[in-house]
Design a protein around this motif. Structure first.
Motif, PDB file in Angstrom:
ATOM      1  N   SER A 183       3.456   5.165 -29.942  1.00  0.00           N
ATOM      2  CA  SER A 183       4.638   5.480 -30.739  1.00  0.00           C
ATOM      3  C   SER A 183       4.805   6.998 -30.783  1.00  0.00           C
ATOM      4  O   SER A 183       3.842   7.755 -30.625  1.00  0.00           O
ATOM      5  CB  SER A 183       4.487   4.945 -32.174  1.00  0.00           C
TER       6      SER A 183
ATOM      7  N   GLU B  30       6.037   4.066 -37.915  1.00  0.00           N
ATOM      8  CA  GLU B  30       5.884   2.667 -37.518  1.00  0.00           C
ATOM      9  C   GLU B  30       4.587   2.511 -36.732  1.00  0.00           C
ATOM     10  O   GLU B  30       4.430   3.087 -35.657  1.00  0.00           O
ATOM     11  CB  GLU B  30       7.067   2.217 -36.655  1.00  0.00           C
TER      12      GLU B  30
ATOM     13  N   LYS C 237       2.564   0.181 -34.532  1.00  0.00           N
ATOM     14  CA  LYS C 237       2.811  -1.008 -33.721  1.00  0.00           C
ATOM     15  C   LYS C 237       1.529  -1.435 -33.009  1.00  0.00           C
ATOM     16  O   LYS C 237       0.775  -0.594 -32.515  1.00  0.00           O
ATOM     17  CB  LYS C 237       3.909  -0.752 -32.691  1.00  0.00           C
TER      18      LYS C 237
ATOM     19  N   CYS D   7       4.587  -4.871 -36.312  1.00  0.00           N
ATOM     20  CA  CYS D   7       4.975  -3.508 -36.672  1.00  0.00           C
ATOM     21  C   CYS D   7       5.018  -3.387 -38.189  1.00  0.00           C
ATOM     22  O   CYS D   7       5.505  -4.292 -38.875  1.00  0.00           O
ATOM     23  CB  CYS D   7       6.343  -3.187 -36.061  1.00  0.00           C
TER      24      CYS D   7
END
Length: 420
Positions: free
Chosen positions: A36, A103, A105, A118
């Motif tokens: 990310s 976020e 993930k 997520c």
């Protein structure tokens, strides 16, 4: 293996066949971080050293896990522990500004579905990391119970060393401790609406069940060690078998009433536990019969024969339960009969037939006698989950040197890939 990837195909190599791996220990599926853009998401919210450290550790975990298909257990465990230390520091220093800004993930690997989860919560990230540590411990325990040379001894009998079995027990206790910590210290912080959205294998009932059944499998391995030991008495073997029954019974009841059990990981786990419960019950009645048969009263012999006949019947049911587990998706392959179950699969039918012939005259009505099957002794359980404590908080402000070293490692790996 269990809930984990049990069948995989090697992409790009047509000569490779689909492989269905063995499942001695029920293994969780692996999740790895998804890259990310943390630099963009956390800019102005967290110090650059913190962002770099988060990025490097997540990338390292992903790189090692995917390149080795989860086999580099020591390297993964070290990286996960370092990442956990960092997360612990962020949570305890109350970096509230990060909540909702980034976020996190993760994706499953090796099952072909690449399902992703997520979330923006640091506690959820910690839950996922410790869950992966449990998966690693179960995976390592499973590999220890499968000899590198599966033909093993010259007479075709599979052999697992005593040291490997003892180490596998230690790993099962460690996995049980990880899962218990997740339920007790992390899930308790989440409201019901968040809990309901968790993946099946992170549901509270599933993790509680996995923790209990890991103790049951540890006891199963201990019974195998006792069977191989000349010093272990019948009473010790009976106790271990009865403890197995209790563990797997607790695990089955913990999971059987839950909604998630109708599909996926939980459904396969329930079938695994039922298979192991039946094996344990057959062993318990066999050893209870042997102990009871040492009595001198006719009633002792009748009770013993009932135990042997019950053990033989349950043993047959366990083989059907094993097949049911193996065929539940993802398809798995049970190990060949070996160890304590190989021993019992030979002894139980033999002893049941011989003793029923010997004391048949005492059984007026065999069917009626089976209805009066004696209860198994109730023992206090011996194994407990290992105590797990979070590692000491990492001082992010002094992590610049470590981050630089990790960055160099990742850059080096990427350069290698470019050359290839």
């Amino acid at each position: 293996m269990g809930c984990a990837t049990s069948a995989y195909a090697v992409v790009g190599r047509k000569n490779k066949k689909r492989i269905i791996q063995e499942s001695v220990v029920f293994v969780l599926q692996f999740r790895v971080p998804v890259q990310s853009d943390l630099q963009r998401q956390l800019k102005g919210v967290a110090p650059k050293t913190t962002i770099d450290r988060l990025t490097c550790l997540r990338n390292q975990i992903q790189l090692v896990a995917e390149d080795t298909e989860g086999s580099a257990i020591s390297e993964l465990r070290t990286a996960l522990e370092e990442y956990l230390s960092l997360l612990n520091g962020l949570i305890k220093k109350k970096n509230d500004g990060m909540e909702g800004c980034v976020e996190f993930k993760w994706k499953t690997i090796g099952d072909g579905r690449r399902a992703e989860i997520c979330f923006t919560n640091l506690w959820m990230e910690m839950l996922t990391v410790i869950h992966m540590m449990a998966a690693l411990a179960l995976t390592e325990a499973n590999s220890l119970m499968i000899p590198k040379n599966c033909s093993a001894s010259g007479n075709g009998v599979r052999v697992v060393s005593t040291d490997s079995r003892r180490e596998a027990v230690d790993l099962l206790l460690k996995a049980s401790g990880y899962l218990e910590f997740c339920v007790r210290e992390i899930l308790a912080r989440f409201p019901p609406d968040i809990k309901s959205k968790l993946p099946d294998d992170m549901q509270e009932s599933v993790m509680q069940t996995l923790s209990i059944q890991a103790l049951g499998q540890g006891t199963e391995i201990q019974l195998g060690l006792a069977v191989d030991s000349q010093k272990a008495t019948l009473s010790v073997k009976r106790r271990l078998a009865c403890e197995q029954v209790i563990y797997f019974s607790q695990a089955y009841h913990c999971l059987s009433g839950c909604e998630v059990v109708s599909h996926g990981c939980a459904k396969k786990l329930l079938r695994f536990i039922y298979w192991k419960f039946l094996e344990a019950k057959a062993a318990a009645y066999y050893y209870h019969g042997l102990v009871t048969d040492k009595g001198t009263e006719p009633a002792c012999h009748v009770s013993a024969v009932c135990c042997f006949l019950a053990a033989a019947e349950i043993l047959g049911e366990s083989k059907k339960a094993c097949l049911s587990f193996c065929l539940a998706p993802p398809v798995t392959r049970a190990p060949p009969m070996w160890g304590v179950m190989k021993h019992l699969s030979q002894k139980i039918p033999e002893v049941a037939f011989r003793k029923s012939q010997m004391y048949g005259y005492l059984l007026e009505d065999e069917e009626k006698a089976m209805q009066c099957l004696p209860e198994l002794p109730d023992f206090q359980l011996s194994l407990r989950p290992d105590d797990f404590e979070l590692p000491e908080m990492e001082d992010v402000s002094s992590a610049g040197k470590q981050t630089h070293m990790l960055s160099e490692h990742l850059d080096y790996s990427e350069n290698d890939d470019d050359e290839l």
